[in-house]
Structure formats: structure tokens, C-alpha cells
Design an enzyme around this catalytic site. Structure first.
Site, PDB file in Angstrom:
ATOM      1  N   ASP A   1     -10.164   5.682  -3.209  1.00 28.20           N
ATOM      2  CA  ASP A   1      -9.025   6.034  -2.715  1.00 28.20           C
ATOM      3  C   ASP A   1      -9.249   7.519  -2.804  1.00 28.20           C
ATOM      4  OD1 ASP A   1      -6.455   6.689  -1.738  1.00 28.20           O
ATOM      5  OD2 ASP A   1      -5.749   5.042  -2.515  1.00 28.20           O
TER       6      ASP A   1
ATOM      7  N   CYS B   1      -3.292   6.927  -5.044  1.00 31.67           N
ATOM      8  CA  CYS B   1      -3.295   5.781  -4.700  1.00 31.67           C
ATOM      9  C   CYS B   1      -1.645   5.298  -5.073  1.00 31.67           C
ATOM     10  CB  CYS B   1      -4.374   4.973  -5.533  1.00 31.67           C
ATOM     11  SG  CYS B   1      -4.084   3.090  -4.947  1.00 31.67           S
TER      12      CYS B   1
ATOM     13  N   CYS C   1       0.824  -1.191   0.125  1.00 34.55           N
ATOM     14  CA  CYS C   1      -0.056  -0.015   0.082  1.00 34.55           C
ATOM     15  C   CYS C   1       1.048   1.084   0.030  1.00 34.55           C
ATOM     16  CB  CYS C   1      -0.942  -0.006   1.129  1.00 34.55           C
ATOM     17  SG  CYS C   1      -2.051   1.355   1.386  1.00 34.55           S
TER      18      CYS C   1
HETATM   19  O1  PYC Z   1      -1.958   3.951  -1.894  1.00 35.74           O
HETATM   20  O2  PYC Z   1      -1.390   1.716  -2.747  1.00 35.74           O
HETATM   21  C1  PYC Z   1      -2.216   2.596  -2.097  1.00 35.74           C
HETATM   22  C2  PYC Z   1      -3.450   2.266  -1.858  1.00 35.74           C
HETATM   23  C3  PYC Z   1      -4.049   1.082  -2.058  1.00 35.74           C
HETATM   24  C4  PYC Z   1      -5.406   0.989  -1.501  1.00 35.74           C
HETATM   25  C5  PYC Z   1      -5.680   1.936  -0.954  1.00 35.74           C
HETATM   26  N1  PYC Z   1      -4.496   2.666  -1.264  1.00 35.74           N
END
Ligand code: PYC
Length: 324
Positions: free
Chosen positions: A238, A242, A92
Site C-alpha cells: 500500500d 492504508c 477499503c
Molecule cells: O486503505 O484500507 C485501505 C486499503 C486496503 C488495501 C489497500 N488499501
């Protein structure tokens, strides 16, 4: 255990709007071994922990949890397992930035470079300031380009399948305008696309489910290259651009020859926050993305799970009320 039950100590932060709850004490006993082995044990034997931390009434849908653990790699400052309202994440990006800023807030790491051990491998984190970090992700790649799927209520949708630490279906032209006024419609469209991919057995490598759907369009800020909307596995969207979704995007841009190694890409989220991103090519010719973003501490405290509480393991919406 007393009438307060077990105590789980946490620090909450947000990374460009997306929340992370770092568990610093009170997690389950997961034995020795690699973070991958602890991840497998957590999923198999201690899932009530995840549910109690993330689900209502102690958590909420958008929250991503980060359980800190002893790493097996001596070069890592911590091990970390990420989880959400329906399960676990291999990696994440926003969460790793949140963990770095949290560890610094707690006085556990200095500014500079560190490594975290995750279930999908070691990641490099450069803490640039008390509120800013750059993460170097695991190797990312595009598996397939221009895959078309027939989606109920929408018609044909074409996208790329890429690995950014999680599996993504990346749709270049969003089927719904990318405005935060349209979150309901965007989520509905993304949910239908995910259903169609599952129906047609369109997967990531080794049959892995494509559980993140990502739409792109023109940015609002003149400083950004693109705006996105990312639909997460549990139905939340998100708030940040993300980290793993931006990594998957970089892998596609690299594969198309549209972004050179070291060149900057600024990804804007559906709420207007931004990640700076770039990539390098490693010795085995793999794309290694670097994502830079800001995180801020929001709160810290102790979660309680009183033994008599029928919802000590979280509320399962759609399930009957638990009886004692
Ligand atoms: O920032 O990789 C990320 C992520 C995945 C799901 C929510 N945020």
C-alpha cells in the site's frame, strides 16, 4: 456490442499515493438486494469483470477497483464493492476516500457528510474539500495480542491480530528497516509471515484468512506518530498508510490504553504520505475509527474489451497464453 466490445467507464485517482479506479458505468448486472448480496454474485458469477479492470494490460498490480452500485440502504448515496488483483476487499479506507473525491469531481455529491453501503456495512464519509475526506470505518477490534509465529528465514515474529475492515497481522518492530529502498525485502518478509500464519492456521474470527501484514517503526516526519508498511493480499504494497490498516492499529492502541478516544494519531506510509486518525467509542462500546486523507483525480476514460482480444479478461501471470 460492436468491435470495441463492452465499454467500462472509469475515473482513476490516488489517495496519498495509493490508486483507486472507480467504475462509473459498464459493470455487470448484479440484480437487486443489499451490497453484500451483490458482492456475493459478483464474486461467483462475474469475476472476469474484476480481472479485466485490474489486471494488465488495462490495470496493474497496485490498483484497487471500486464498483459503484445502487445501494439498498436509503440513507446511502452509493453502494460500493472494492476489489484488487487477486480478489475482493470487505472495506477499503483509501478507496472510500477516493470514491468520495471522485463523486464530487463528477458533480454527484456536495461537500459534507454522506454514507456509502459496503459489503461489511455502512460507512460515514465527510467530504471536507474537493481533495480531502474523512471516513468513519465499521467497528474495529483486536482479536488477539502478542501472537508468535516461527517464520522461515526470519525466526520468531510476534504480532497482534486485528480487524480494521480487513484482517491484519500487526508487527510492532518491522523485521526490515522501513525505507522505500527496501520494498523488495519488506514484501518478502511479509509474504513469509503470511505463509507461516496460514501454515499454523492462525486466522481472524471464524477462520478468516489474515491476508494483510503490517509492519511499524519510527516515522520520518516529526508530525507523525508512526511509519508503516502494508503488504496487501495480491502481493502489492500500500502506497498510502492504508485506511483499514490504520483502523486496525487504532483498535490495538485503544485495547492497550495507549490512545484515548478523540486523540489524534498520524500514520505515515512507506512513501511518506500521511493519514490523520482518531476513534470514538459507540453505544455498544466498539471502536469506530476515523481516517482523514487527501485524494486527487489522475485520469478518466473508457476501458475496451474487444471480443477478439485474447487478454480481454486480463493476463493471468503463470497461466498459459489463452487461445481463441
Ligand atoms: O486503505 O484500507 C485501505 C486499503 C486496503 C488495501 C489497500 N488499501
Amino acid at each position: 456490442m460492436n468491435s470495441s466490445g463492452c465499454e467500462i467507464h472509469y475515473v482513476d485517482s490516488h489517495t496519498e499515493g495509493e490508486p483507486t479506479r472507480v467504475i462509473i458505468q459498464g459493470g455487470p448486472e448484479l440484480g437487486d438486494g443489499t451490497i453484500r448480496q451483490k458482492f456475493d454474485r459478483l464474486r461467483k458469477d462475474s469475476d472476469t469483470f474484476r480481472r479485466s479492470v485490474i489486471k494488465e494490460p488495462r490495470g496493474y498490480e497496485a490498483l484497487v477497483g471500486a464498483l459503484l452500485l445502487e445501494p439498498s440502504e436509503s440513507s446511502a448515496v452509493t453502494g460500493v464493492i472494492f476489489f484488487n488483483n487477486i480478489g475482493y476487499l470487505g472495506m477499503c479506507g483509501h478507496g472510500a476516500i477516493g470514491v468520495a473525491v471522485t463523486l464530487h469531481h463528477l458533480g454527484r455529491i456536495e461537500l459534507g457528510k454522506h454514507r456509502f453501503e459496503t459489503p461489511v456495512g455502512l460507512i460515514e464519509v465527510d467530504l471536507l474539500g474537493p481533495h480531502e475526506a474523512a471516513i468513519e470505518n465499521v467497528p474495529c477490534f483486536r482479536l488477539e495480542s502478542r501472537v508468535t509465529v516461527e517464520v522461515e528465514g526470519i525466526g520468531k515474529v510476534t504480532g497482534d491480530i486485528a480487524w480494521g475492515g480487513n484482517w491484519f497481522f500487526l508487527v510492532e518492530n518491522s523485521p526490515v528497516p522501513l525505507s522505500s529502498n527496501n520494498i523488495g525485502r519488506l514484501s518478502d518478509a511479509a509474504g513469509r509471515i503470511r505463509k507461516a500464519l496460514n501454515r499454523d492456521r492462525i486466522t481472524g474470527a471464524d477462520g478468516a484468512e489474515i491476508d494483510h501484514i503490517e509492519f511499524f517503526g519510527k516515522p520520518i516526519s516529526p508530525q507523525a506518530n508512526s511509519r508503516n508498511f502494508v503488504y496487501c493480499p495480491g502481493g502489492a504494497f500500500d502506497r498510502s498508510p492504508c485506511g483499514t490498516g490504520t483502523s486496525a492499529k487504532l483498535a490495538c492502541l485503544a485495547a492497550d490504553g495507549k490512545l484515548r478516544p478523540g486523540e489524534q494519531w498520524v500514520q505515515e506510509s512507506i512513501i511518506g504520505s500521511r493519514f490523520k486518525a482518531s476513534y470514538r467509542i459507540d453505544h455498544s462500546n466498539q471502536v469506530i475509527p476515523k481516517i482523514t486523507g487527501r485524494a486527487f483525480i489522475c485520469s478518466k476514460g473508457v476501458l475496451l474489451r474487444q471480443p477478439a482480444d485474447p487478454f480481454k479478461n486480463g493476463i493471468e501471470i503463470g497461466e498459459a497464453t489463452p487461445r481463441s
